[in-house]
Structures are given as structure tokens and as C-alpha cells.
Write a protein that holds these residues in place. Structure first.
Motif, PDB file in Angstrom:
ATOM      1  N   UNK A 219      -0.813   2.157  -3.813  1.00 38.97           N
ATOM      2  CA  UNK A 219      -1.091   1.547  -2.674  1.00 38.97           C
ATOM      3  C   UNK A 219      -0.831   3.190  -1.640  1.00 38.97           C
ATOM      4  N   UNK A 220       0.197   3.005  -0.998  1.00 37.16           N
ATOM      5  CA  UNK A 220       0.634   4.636  -0.095  1.00 37.16           C
ATOM      6  C   UNK A 220       1.141   3.491   0.455  1.00 37.16           C
ATOM      7  N   UNK A 221       2.102   4.496   1.417  1.00 40.98           N
ATOM      8  CA  UNK A 221       2.703   4.573   2.639  1.00 40.98           C
ATOM      9  C   UNK A 221       1.863   3.750   3.885  1.00 40.98           C
ATOM     10  N   UNK A 222       0.659   4.612   4.075  1.00 42.10           N
ATOM     11  CA  UNK A 222      -0.296   4.483   4.931  1.00 42.10           C
ATOM     12  C   UNK A 222      -0.888   2.843   4.468  1.00 42.10           C
ATOM     13  N   UNK A 223      -1.336   2.632   3.612  1.00 37.17           N
ATOM     14  CA  UNK A 223      -1.769   1.200   4.057  1.00 37.17           C
ATOM     15  C   UNK A 223      -0.926   0.087   3.217  1.00 37.17           C
ATOM     16  N   UNK A 224       0.722   0.128   2.651  1.00 37.21           N
ATOM     17  CA  UNK A 224       1.959  -0.771   2.312  1.00 37.21           C
ATOM     18  C   UNK A 224       1.541  -1.599   3.073  1.00 37.21           C
ATOM     19  N   UNK A 225       1.700  -2.016   4.985  1.00 38.46           N
ATOM     20  CA  UNK A 225       1.785  -3.474   5.081  1.00 38.46           C
ATOM     21  C   UNK A 225       0.409  -4.104   4.670  1.00 38.46           C
ATOM     22  N   UNK A 226      -0.769  -3.647   4.652  1.00 39.60           N
ATOM     23  CA  UNK A 226      -2.160  -4.655   4.314  1.00 39.60           C
ATOM     24  C   UNK A 226      -1.641  -5.213   2.416  1.00 39.60           C
ATOM     25  N   UNK A 227      -1.012  -3.867   1.652  1.00 41.09           N
ATOM     26  CA  UNK A 227      -0.840  -4.039   0.081  1.00 41.09           C
ATOM     27  C   UNK A 227       0.393  -5.278   0.476  1.00 41.09           C
TER      28      UNK A 227
END
Length: 242
Positions: A219-227
Motif C-alpha cells: 500500500x505504500x506509506x501514503x496509504x498505510x493508515x487506511x490499509x
């Protein structure tokens, strides 16, 4: 040695607080074992010692302020570590309650009051985490009412703050506790709990670094929270028994 200090520079009051917390947790454990039955099962592969190197406990399906009675199931040594190293965030709304607020101040070594907004109180909580802390989080951030929704009539989603904890705790293990719910014991706003009920929970032990690395790779760092939020919601919906 200066007056009032013990070895390692800890004050007598700190040691006294630890003992008080431990005694309270033992009382809760005894109360739980006396008045309730526990139906607890593990998911997947169980480590040789599932309580060793434990750094994070994620509790899903938050339905009642009486959930500490699940302490009736956990080992006594775990409670001792909570008294010495536990770090727990508690909502300011809960801490303002006369009785509940006093009680929750003593459920762990460090109890940090947080708001329901993304503000300095959350950062203060994260900053309380040290290399040997045992951190607890209820990532839904509010209680599920009897209709299956939160107090505002919205679905029970997982918030992204747990991702901050995964970044702050780079190693060790995480336990994900999937509660079967306690509405049959006490629903929000009900004053007294019902006794002699069966409490259900499923437990999963997860390697933190492996879990974090997997979600970052996909998911990458930019989408980590959502993931993280999506993953925990998916696991909750799959494994919570109610």
C-alpha cells in the motif's frame, strides 16, 4: 540515596501505584473468574509463549465499559506487566465520569486521557510509549450500541491511529483480541452488569514488523493508515463472534 527514592531512581509513590494497580487488576480477574465463564480460542499458529515479547494489544468490537472483566482469562504475569509497563488511552468523556474515571485511572501504569479529535492529546499518548511499554488500544474509538451502530448512528469503523502505534513500536508481537461483545452483560447507559454469563473472545498473535512490512509493501506509506484500518475492520468482521 536521596530520601523517597529506591533503586533505579523510582520514587516510593511510583512503586506504590504499581502495587495498587496490580491489586486492582487481580481483583478484576478474581471477579471475572467468579461470576463469568470464558470461551476463548486462538486463531492460527500460536507462539510457544504467546505472552512473551508482547508490545501491543488491539481490542476490537468495543461494546461496554465492563470489558476489563476479560482480565479473568489472562495470566497473572500479564497483569503484573500491565501494572509495570502498561500504556492505555482513555477517552476524556469516560474520564469525566465520577466512578468510571477513577477506576480507569488505575487500569495500567500510564493512563493517558485523549479526546475524540486528532489533536495534541493523541500525540501526548504516543509520546508516552517507551521501548519496553505494553500498549493497549481500542481502535474503533467509541462503543457500539445495541443497534450495532455508534452513539451517532454511524457504522463502527476502525480509525487510523493504530498505524501510528505500529510505527512507534517497530518490533515484538501484537495480540488482536476479537470480542464477542458484552451487550448480554451490559449495554451502554445500563448501570449494573448481568452476572453468570459466558464471555466470548478469539485471539490472534501477530508479528508486528512482519505485519507492518506487508501492509507497507502493498500500500505504500501514503496509504498505510487506511490499509491498517481496512485490514483490522476485515479481521473484525471475520473473527468477532457477534
Amino acid at each position: 540515596m536521596p530520601a523517597g527514592l529506591t533503586g533505579g531512581g523510582r520514587t516510593m509513590s511510583e512503586k506504590t501505584k504499581e502495587r495498587l494497580i496490580y491489586v486492582l487488576l487481580l481483583f478484576i480477574k478474581g471477579f471475572g473468574r467468579t461470576f463469568y465463564r470464558f470461551n476463548v480460542s486462538w486463531i492460527g499458529k500460536i507462539p510457544k509463549d504467546p505472552w512473551k515479547n508482547l508490545r501491543l494489544v488491539v481490542f476490537l468490537n468495543h461494546t461496554s465499559l465492563f470489558e476489563p472483566i476479560f482480565a479473568g482469562w489472562v495470566p497473572t504475569q500479564f497483569l503484573k506487566r500491565v501494572a509495570k509497563k502498561g500504556v492505555v488511552p482513555i477517552a476524556d468523556k469516560t474520564m469525566r465520569r465520577p466512578l468510571a474515571g477513577r477506576f480507569f485511572k488505575l487500569v495500567a501504569r500510564k493512563v493517558v486521557t485523549i479526546s475524540r479529535r486528532r489533536d495534541y492529546t493523541w500525540e501526548r499518548f504516543v509520546n508516552k510509549i517507551s521501548p519496553d511499554s505494553l500498549v493497549f488500544i481500542l481502535p474503533e474509538g467509541r462503543m457500539k450500541r445495541a443497534n450495532g451502530l455508534d452513539a451517532e448512528g454511524k457504522p463502527m469503523t476502525v480509525r487510523g491511529g493504530v498505524a501510528d502505534l505500529l510505527r512507534a513500536i517497530p518490533g515484538g508481537r501484537m495480540i488482536i483480541a476479537y470480542s464477542g461483545g458484552l451487550h448480554h452483560v451490559q449495554v451502554p447507559s445500563q448501570r449494573f452488569p448481568k452476572l453468570f454469563k459466558t464471555l466470548q473472545m478469539r485471539i490472534e498473535s501477530v508479528d508486528i514488523s512482519r505485519y507492518t512490512r506487508h501492509l507497507l509493501e502493498h500500500n505504500g506509506m501514503e496509504n498505510f493508515k487506511k490499509a491498517v484500518a481496512r485490514d483490522l475492520e476485515s479481521r473484525r468482521d471475520l473473527y468477532c463472534t457477534s
